[in-house]
Design a protein around this motif. Structure first.
Motif, PDB file in Angstrom:
ATOM      1  N   THR A   1      22.962  57.760  45.120  1.00 26.89           N
ATOM      2  CA  THR A   1      22.879  56.487  44.413  1.00 26.89           C
ATOM      3  C   THR A   1      21.792  55.626  45.014  1.00 26.89           C
ATOM      4  N   PRO A   2      21.053  54.873  44.182  1.00 26.93           N
ATOM      5  CA  PRO A   2      20.001  54.006  44.717  1.00 26.93           C
ATOM      6  C   PRO A   2      20.540  52.884  45.563  1.00 26.93           C
TER       7      PRO A   2
ATOM      8  N   TRP B   1      20.023  57.805  38.233  1.00 28.70           N
ATOM      9  CA  TRP B   1      19.687  58.760  39.288  1.00 28.70           C
ATOM     10  C   TRP B   1      20.046  60.179  38.847  1.00 28.70           C
TER      11      TRP B   1
ATOM     12  N   GLY C   1      17.788  62.511  38.242  1.00 33.84           N
ATOM     13  CA  GLY C   1      16.848  63.483  38.790  1.00 33.84           C
ATOM     14  C   GLY C   1      16.035  64.204  37.736  1.00 33.84           C
ATOM     15  N   LYS C   2      15.906  63.608  36.568  1.00 35.95           N
ATOM     16  CA  LYS C   2      15.181  64.259  35.482  1.00 35.95           C
ATOM     17  C   LYS C   2      13.911  63.523  35.095  1.00 35.95           C
ATOM     18  N   GLY C   3      13.568  62.490  35.867  1.00 32.56           N
ATOM     19  CA  GLY C   3      12.335  61.775  35.609  1.00 32.56           C
ATOM     20  C   GLY C   3      12.404  60.878  34.391  1.00 32.56           C
TER      21      GLY C   3
ATOM     22  N   ASN D   1      14.359  52.510  38.605  1.00 31.96           N
ATOM     23  CA  ASN D   1      15.071  53.190  39.680  1.00 31.96           C
ATOM     24  C   ASN D   1      14.052  53.819  40.625  1.00 31.96           C
ATOM     25  N   GLU D   2      14.494  54.154  41.830  1.00 34.12           N
ATOM     26  CA  GLU D   2      13.601  54.839  42.764  1.00 34.12           C
ATOM     27  C   GLU D   2      13.340  56.283  42.352  1.00 34.12           C
ATOM     28  N   ASP D   3      14.186  56.838  41.517  1.00 33.05           N
ATOM     29  CA  ASP D   3      13.950  58.166  40.983  1.00 33.05           C
ATOM     30  C   ASP D   3      12.697  58.101  40.113  1.00 33.05           C
TER      31      ASP D   3
ATOM     32  N   GLU E   1      12.320  57.108  36.163  1.00 30.02           N
ATOM     33  CA  GLU E   1      13.576  56.683  35.549  1.00 30.02           C
ATOM     34  C   GLU E   1      13.588  55.160  35.422  1.00 30.02           C
TER      35      GLU E   1
END
Length: 353
Positions: free
Chosen positions: A5-6, A235, A237-239, A282-284, A287
């Protein structure tokens, strides 16, 4: 594998920059099995049920140096409910509640004063138990009775009508901690008739992870009445995917699990799921949860009468400065007006049954 989680990363960076904000932790007695209710609450209860919907309660992070004035937010947006982050343990050895950052439950503490101000302005709060990147009561308290006793102190201190269990990270990955939380919340509900219990968990863009499914099944088996399961729909993880569509896919997947576990109709199952989103970038990498995504989710929420709509968090619900000098987790990273995400959440009204 649990979903990161961010919140943990945002908090870690912020605390490194702002270590001067650390406060001494007040000495508190550990919770014990069958702990008695407090005789005198430290903060008066709300005088009446606030207008608006308890289902719409954005997160407000108390341990933040740029913490905005909640009453000003209420005035600007129409918001009346806040989910307050986070109630945690003071250390790895003490089963007793405190606020993240060291705030106590005492009436003269900053968190208690914030709750008093929100209630004086006609609002109310849902304290969030747990969170990311901190020592959780669900991990420290060694039994369901002890954990329920710790949670009861929070209910008594603020005369609560609702609590949120935000279970993520190591606590979510720990099967014993998940089961202990379910048993403790069932005890808490039995001892406080009418108490609403929300449970917030990480999810995939298709719905619950295997750990989330296990938690739902454990809650159903224990007879825990979960008002709504809120999926932390970010988050992934798929951009750069469409986060509005992904949020809705997640809630649809959650609805199926809740429906089947509890034997509910489709209609009732939708009323027992919800969304815990994120404002902006988000940091992802790639995203981004835009205001358009929020509008899409708001339309879905009204269509299905979902049980919870929230996001992380009002502290970052503003446009970043042009020079990029904003500290971590203090702005959204997208073009917006002040508290625009909060204002959209505040529009949600879950219709009566």
């Amino acid at each position: 594998m649990s979903i990161p989680t961010p919140r943990t990363r945002f908090r870690t960076r912020t605390l490194r920059r702002l270590a001067v904000l650390a406060t001494a932790v007040a000495s508190v007695l550990p919770a014990t099995a069958g702990a008695a209710h407090a005789t005198t609450p430290v903060v008066p209860a709300a005088s009446a049920t606030p207008p608006g919907s308890i289902a719409a309660a954005p997160y407000y992070y108390l341990d933040s140096y740029n913490r905005p004035d909640p009453v000003d937010i209420m005035r600007r947006t129409g918001a009346r409910w806040f989910t307050l982050a986070f109630v945690v343990a003071p250390d790895a050895d003490t089963c007793a509640p405190q606020w993240d950052g060291g705030g106590t439950l005492d009436a003269d503490s900053a968190p208690s004063k914030a709750i008093g101000a929100i209630r004086a302005a006609g609002g109310d709060v849902i304290p969030s138990l747990g969170g990311g990147g901190v020592t959780k009561l669900g991990q420290v308290c060694g039994s369901a009775d002890a954990l329920a006793g710790a949670y009861q102190k929070v209910v008594d201190a603020y005369r609560l009508t609702a609590v949120d269990l935000d279970i993520e990270g190591a606590e979510f990955a720990d099967a014993a901690a998940r089961q202990r939380n379910v048993a403790a919340l069932k005890l808490l509900q039995d001892n406080n008739p009418g108490l609403k219990v929300y449970v917030t968990v990480p999810v995939l863009d298709t719905g619950f992870s295997s750990k989330g499914v296990a938690l739902v099944n454990e809650a159903e088996a224990a007879g825990l009445d979960v008002t709504a399961w809120a999926g932390m729909a970010f988050w992934f993880g798929k951009g750069a995917i469409d986060m509005g569509d992904a949020s809705i896919r997640a809630m649809n997947g959650m609805q199926t699990v809740v429906r089947d576990a509890y034997g509910m109709s489709d209609r009732d199952a939708y009323r027992h799921v919800g969304l815990s989103s994120l404002a902006g970038v988000n940091e992802d990498p790639g995203e981004v949860i835009t205001l358009q995504d929020f509008q899409q989710v708001l339309t879905y929420a009204h269509q299905h009468r979902i049980g919870r709509l929230t996001f992380w968090n009002v502290n970052r619900d503003r446009q970043c400065q042009a020079d990029g000098s904003d500290p971590a987790d203090t702005c959204s990273g997208v073009p917006q007006s002040l508290y625009e995400y909060t204002g959209m959440v505040a529009k949600y009204r879950q219709p009566a049954a």
